[in-house]
Design an enzyme around this catalytic site. Structure first.
Site, PDB file in Angstrom:
ATOM      1  N   GLU B  66       0.814  -1.222   0.000  1.00  0.00           N
ATOM      2  CA  GLU B  66       0.000   0.000   0.000  1.00  0.00           C
ATOM      3  C   GLU B  66       0.847   1.272   0.000  1.00  0.00           C
ATOM      4  O   GLU B  66       0.399   2.316  -0.471  1.00  0.00           O
ATOM      5  CB  GLU B  66      -0.961   0.003   1.193  1.00  0.00           C
ATOM      6  CG  GLU B  66      -2.102  -1.014   1.067  1.00  0.00           C
ATOM      7  CD  GLU B  66      -1.723  -2.404   1.578  1.00  0.00           C
ATOM      8  OE1 GLU B  66      -0.527  -2.630   1.867  1.00  0.00           O
ATOM      9  OE2 GLU B  66      -2.626  -3.261   1.680  1.00  0.00           O
ATOM     10  N   PHE B 128     -11.215  -7.218  14.487  1.00  0.00           N
ATOM     11  CA  PHE B 128     -10.160  -7.710  13.605  1.00  0.00           C
ATOM     12  C   PHE B 128      -9.795  -6.646  12.565  1.00  0.00           C
ATOM     13  O   PHE B 128     -10.666  -6.103  11.887  1.00  0.00           O
ATOM     14  CB  PHE B 128     -10.615  -8.996  12.907  1.00  0.00           C
ATOM     15  CG  PHE B 128      -9.589  -9.528  11.943  1.00  0.00           C
ATOM     16  CD1 PHE B 128      -8.328  -9.930  12.401  1.00  0.00           C
ATOM     17  CD2 PHE B 128      -9.850  -9.597  10.583  1.00  0.00           C
ATOM     18  CE1 PHE B 128      -7.372 -10.399  11.519  1.00  0.00           C
ATOM     19  CE2 PHE B 128      -8.904 -10.067   9.694  1.00  0.00           C
ATOM     20  CZ  PHE B 128      -7.652 -10.470  10.165  1.00  0.00           C
ATOM     21  N   GLN B 129      -8.527  -6.350  12.459  1.00  0.00           N
ATOM     22  CA  GLN B 129      -7.994  -5.355  11.513  1.00  0.00           C
ATOM     23  C   GLN B 129      -8.581  -3.973  11.686  1.00  0.00           C
ATOM     24  O   GLN B 129      -8.723  -3.224  10.734  1.00  0.00           O
ATOM     25  CB  GLN B 129      -8.162  -5.844  10.063  1.00  0.00           C
ATOM     26  CG  GLN B 129      -7.296  -7.072   9.782  1.00  0.00           C
ATOM     27  CD  GLN B 129      -7.159  -7.371   8.319  1.00  0.00           C
ATOM     28  OE1 GLN B 129      -8.047  -7.102   7.518  1.00  0.00           O
ATOM     29  NE2 GLN B 129      -6.017  -7.951   7.946  1.00  0.00           N
ATOM     30  N   LYS B 178     -17.312  -0.553   6.730  1.00  0.00           N
ATOM     31  CA  LYS B 178     -17.820  -1.570   5.816  1.00  0.00           C
ATOM     32  C   LYS B 178     -19.343  -1.487   5.671  1.00  0.00           C
ATOM     33  O   LYS B 178     -19.881  -1.584   4.564  1.00  0.00           O
ATOM     34  CB  LYS B 178     -17.411  -2.957   6.329  1.00  0.00           C
ATOM     35  CG  LYS B 178     -17.666  -4.067   5.343  1.00  0.00           C
ATOM     36  CD  LYS B 178     -16.998  -5.369   5.778  1.00  0.00           C
ATOM     37  CE  LYS B 178     -17.174  -6.431   4.701  1.00  0.00           C
ATOM     38  NZ  LYS B 178     -16.503  -7.693   5.068  1.00  0.00           N
ATOM     39  N   MET B 490      24.425   8.235   0.529  1.00  0.00           N
ATOM     40  CA  MET B 490      24.365   9.545   1.169  1.00  0.00           C
ATOM     41  C   MET B 490      24.724   9.437   2.649  1.00  0.00           C
ATOM     42  O   MET B 490      25.372  10.330   3.204  1.00  0.00           O
ATOM     43  CB  MET B 490      22.967  10.149   0.990  1.00  0.00           C
ATOM     44  CG  MET B 490      22.849  11.574   1.483  1.00  0.00           C
ATOM     45  SD  MET B 490      24.070  12.663   0.718  1.00  0.00           S
ATOM     46  CE  MET B 490      23.143  13.320  -0.657  1.00  0.00           C
TER      47      MET B 490
END
Ligand SMILES: Cc1ncc(C[n+]2csc(CCOP(=O)(O)OP(=O)(O)O)c2C)c(N)n1
Ligand SMILES: [Mg+2]
Lengths: 195, 588
Positions: B66, B128-129, B178, B490
């Protein structure tokens, strides 16, 4: 220096977090914050006091305005205004030593709002220094103060400075012009003390 | 992918209020906002939305992480000027977006991120999640929304687009539960329009300020224009150019400003700041007037603020009032949209002879400068500067280049000369390694007809290398140049300069990048010498599909000049004389 901001914010969940989060991000400690309904439906009014450099005022106000839910921000700065705080103080007091506290309350123009055989509750409204004064005197007797609850400061500009007027004037809280129609004599003087 | 899209039906929703599911409303609103492509990754809490996608004319790019989705949306926005859209599921999907959101925030890029969340009934129960993604992203978004009612989806999304693009742009996140996606509501695109945009109340361009600015410009002997990203965001390229040309003022650019003023223009001095050329930073330190246009005096361009341009009056033209006097105190602040302000200012600016000052600057460049790298003989070594220079030369500077973060990013900025805005896509404010590859994919999706190059370090490339598979799945033609120096270069350079060459945790073992590409079905080639360079670049360009070039460059090369963090702008570490690439006048 001490900065006082008055802001109108949308009365929605999470808005206070956004305001608080901004100050956390700017690494500025909020020393006092009061929030409540305002005269504008759907908008809460908050008074926020914080300690920061003199130059920070502009940036804080600009950053507050960047929050989507903030509708109006006034930086009170040194402008003539009225600031009040409410304190509830519960003290231990038996019928034998109550009279002394009654006298104190009288001197400080506070009120007794609850009374039991072991304790009483004082309500006091005023500027911070007066509330501090009462607390100091009460502390002279160790163990007397049982609980203190303070509201934090609420501030309102003196004169006809509702937000729409400020806007018409160009809104700048830092603008000098505003000081002009503030009668100096009213400045926190006894004459303006309510009650 | 929206191959079954029924364009007509979905457009009917935009004109006639219709009862739709929340998921359909989500896509219909995006269509209404002009979205044609989104970058995302599915999961349970966003599944209702995915289920409805096929009914809408929106192309979905399946990413591999993501973070890639957010960077792709970002690259899409930077390349096109349109809003980029990323989509993810709740919990880990949402948290994976954060680095990409912060990257967009620090560079003021308009993206809208949509996340699913658990059903409103279980919000706040550690379901959950479930994560509090609006809470988590609060400091790295311009604004965010938690939507738990179907009827709020369209207004929230439309408001998100308005916020992302207005004023100083930035990322907005819309978290949709949802059950809100599953419920139904009347979709009325018109009625979901946000309230009229309210410009920041502290925007402030006064007659007296304009007059003062014009007077300062008229009287200046040694003026410099500092042009930043705001020039591009405001579309003020013409106005800046007119100001520079009419008043004969040299222009210095920030990293994100590169491209807003043509590199080949006689008044363009180049990039300022930490890795800017000596003459640019000296000109700023010597200036008696700085005209800052859409830039924010970031510490990478000022060095120590207490010693910054002390001889100069400063005019700051900027859309964000919170930037005024934040880092550098200015004499005149014109707080508004740069283009509009310059349009008001320009009529007050007469022609001006700036030749004496321009000559002084030119003299400070010296006879041999970085501009002459092409004339230097081949020493057998392959330097990153050669790669940048040849890429620029062979592409005629006409490609969109997405760079990662590190030495190669600075070399690109120094040696690839950008003539046009939106041709350099780079993470300036956050300095996010792993940005280049996904950002380039986003840019290519936005501009399919443009040549797009990724220039990444061996370190940063590995952070998001999984997006190689996205390229293949999407059949995207981009070219990838890995500047492989075997180090987190760097950081190694800082260790060399400031930590007594203690190369702790910077030597880097990498896979064979050509084989890695091959495993994905992407062609590639390793390049070890300068003689192979040009041909390899041509082969990559003419290959029908994506192509990866692994440039095995000099390992311990450093970026010069360099202003050590906290030093004054003129206290720079110059190119050492031994460096075969370039010399400056004071090299021994
Ligand atoms: C996500 C992230 N982690 C760490 C850093 C710190 N950092 C800045 S540059 C750099 C080295 C980059 O190495 P490489 O990608 O090989 O590029 P090079 O400098 O060698 O060109 C690191 C670790 C960063 N900018 N971003
Ligand atoms: Mg490297």
């Amino acid at each position: 220096m001490l900065h006082t901001f008055v802001a109108y914010v949308e009365d929605l969940p999470g808005v206070l977090t956004r305001v608080a989060s901004l100050f956390r991000r700017l690494n500025i400690n909020i020393s006092s914050l009061t929030v409540g309904r305002s005269e504008r439906p759907g908008l809460s009014r908050l008074t926020l006091v914080c300690e920061s450099s003199a130059e920070a005022g502009h940036r804080v106000r600009a950053s507050l305005f960047k929050l989507e839910n903030v509708v109006d921000v006034d930086d009170i700065a040194q402008a003539p205004s009225v600031t009040r705080e409410l304190a509830l103080i519960k003290v231990a007091a038996s019928p034998r030593n109550r009279a002394q506290i009654f006298d104190l309350v009288e001197v400080f123009r506070a009120r007794i709002v609850d009374l039991t055989s072991e304790s009483l509750m004082i309500e006091m409204t005023g500027v911070e220094s007066k509330i501090e004064g009462l607390i100091e005197v009460l502390r002279e007797d160790e163990g007397r103060i049982l609980e203190i609850c303070r509201s934090g400061k609420m501030t309102m500009r003196r004169g006809h400075h509702i937000s729409s007027v400020l806007k018409a004037m160009g809104a700048g809280p830092d603008e000098k012009s505003e000081a002009e129609n503030q009668p100096e004599a009213l400045e926190a003087g006894a004459a303006t003390e309510p009650e | 992918m929206g191959t079954n899209a029924n364009t007509q039906a979905s457009n009917a929703h935009l004109t006639t209020p219709t009862r739709l599911t929340g998921a359909e409303i989500l896509w219909a609103t995006l269509v209404g906002e002009g979205v044609t492509d989104v970058f995302g990754y599915p999961g349970g809490a966003i599944l209702p939305a995915y289920d409805a996608l096929r009914k809408f004319p929106i192309h979905h790019v399946l990413v591999r992480h993501e973070q890639g989705a957010a960077h792709m949306a970002d690259g899409y926005a930077r390349a096109s000027g349109k809003v980029g859209v990323a989509i993810a599921t709740s919990g880990p999907g949402a948290t994976n977006l954060i680095t990409g959101i912060a990257t967009a925030m620090l560079d003021s890029i308009p993206i809208v991120c949509i996340t699913g969340n658990v059903s409103s009934k279980v919000l706040g129960t550690d379901a959950f999640q479930e994560v509090d993604i609006t809470g988590i992203t609060l400091p790295v978004t311009k604004h965010n929304f938690l939507v738990h009612r179907t009827e709020d989806i369209a207004p929230a999304l439309r408001h998100a687009f308005q916020i992302a693009t207005s004023g100083r742009p930035g990322p907005v996140l819309v978290d949709i539960t949802k059950d809100a996606q599953q419920g139904t509501a009347i979709f009325d695109f018109e009625a979901a329009k946000p309230r009229a945009y309210r410009p920041h109340p502290m925007l402030h361009v006064e007659e007296s300020g304009l007059a003062h600015a014009a007077e300062l410009i008229r009287n200046a002997k040694r003026p410099v224009i500092l042009a930043g990203h705001g020039v591009i965001e405001s579309g003020a390229m013409e106005q800046v150019r007119t100001l520079a040309e009419r008043a004969q003022i040299p222009v210095a650019l920030t990293l994100l400003g590169l491209g807003c003023f043509p590199a080949s223009h006689a008044l363009n001095m180049g990039m300022m700041g930490m890795h800017g050329e000596a003459w640019v930073n000296h000109a700023i330190q010597e200036a008696d007037l700085l005209i800052a246009c859409g830039m924010r005096f970031d510490d990478r361009v000022t060095g120590s603020t207490s010693t910054y341009a002390l001889k100069a009056k400063k005019i700051h033209i900027e859309i964000d009032p919170a930037e005024i006097n934040k880092n550098i105190k200015v004499d005149v602040a014109l707080v508004g949209d740069l283009r509009a302000v310059l349009e008001d200012l320009l009529p007050r600016i007469p022609g001006r002879d700036g030749s004496a000052w321009l000559k002084t600057i030119d003299a400070s460049k010296g006879a041999v400068s970085v501009r002459d790298i092409k004339n230097l003989p081949d020493s057998g070594h392959l330097y990153a500067a050669h790669v940048m220079h040849d890429l620029w030369r062979i592409t005629s500077g006409d490609a969109i280049v997405a760079t990662d973060v590190g030495q190669h990013q600075m070399w690109e900025a120094q040696y690839f000369h950008h003539e046009k805005p939106r041709t350099l896509i780079t993470s300036g404010g956050l300095g996010t390694m792993g940005f280049a590859l996904p950002a380039a994919i986003g840019a290519k999706v936005a501009c399919p007809d443009r040549e797009v190059w990724v220039i990444a370090g061996d370190g940063g490339f590995q952070m998001t290398a999984s997006e190689l598979a996205t390229i293949v799945q999407e059949k995207i033609k981009i070219n990838i140049a890995i500047i492989n120096n075997g180090y987190l270069g760097m950081v190694r350079q800082w260790q060399e300069f400031f930590y007594e060459r203690n190369y702790e945790a910077t030597p880097l073992v990498s896979p064979d990048f050509v084989k890695l590409a091959d495993a994905h079905g992407i062609q590639g080639r390793a390049v070890r010498t300068r003689t192979e360079l040009a041909e390899a670049v041509s082969v990559a360009r003419s290959a029908p599909g994506a192509f990866l070039l692994n440039f095995l460059v000099e390992k311990e090369d450093s970026v010069y000049p360099m202003i050590p963090a906290g030093n004054a702008l003129h206290e720079m570490i110059r190119r050492p004389g031994k460096n075969p690439l370039v010399e400056s006048p004071d090299d021994k």
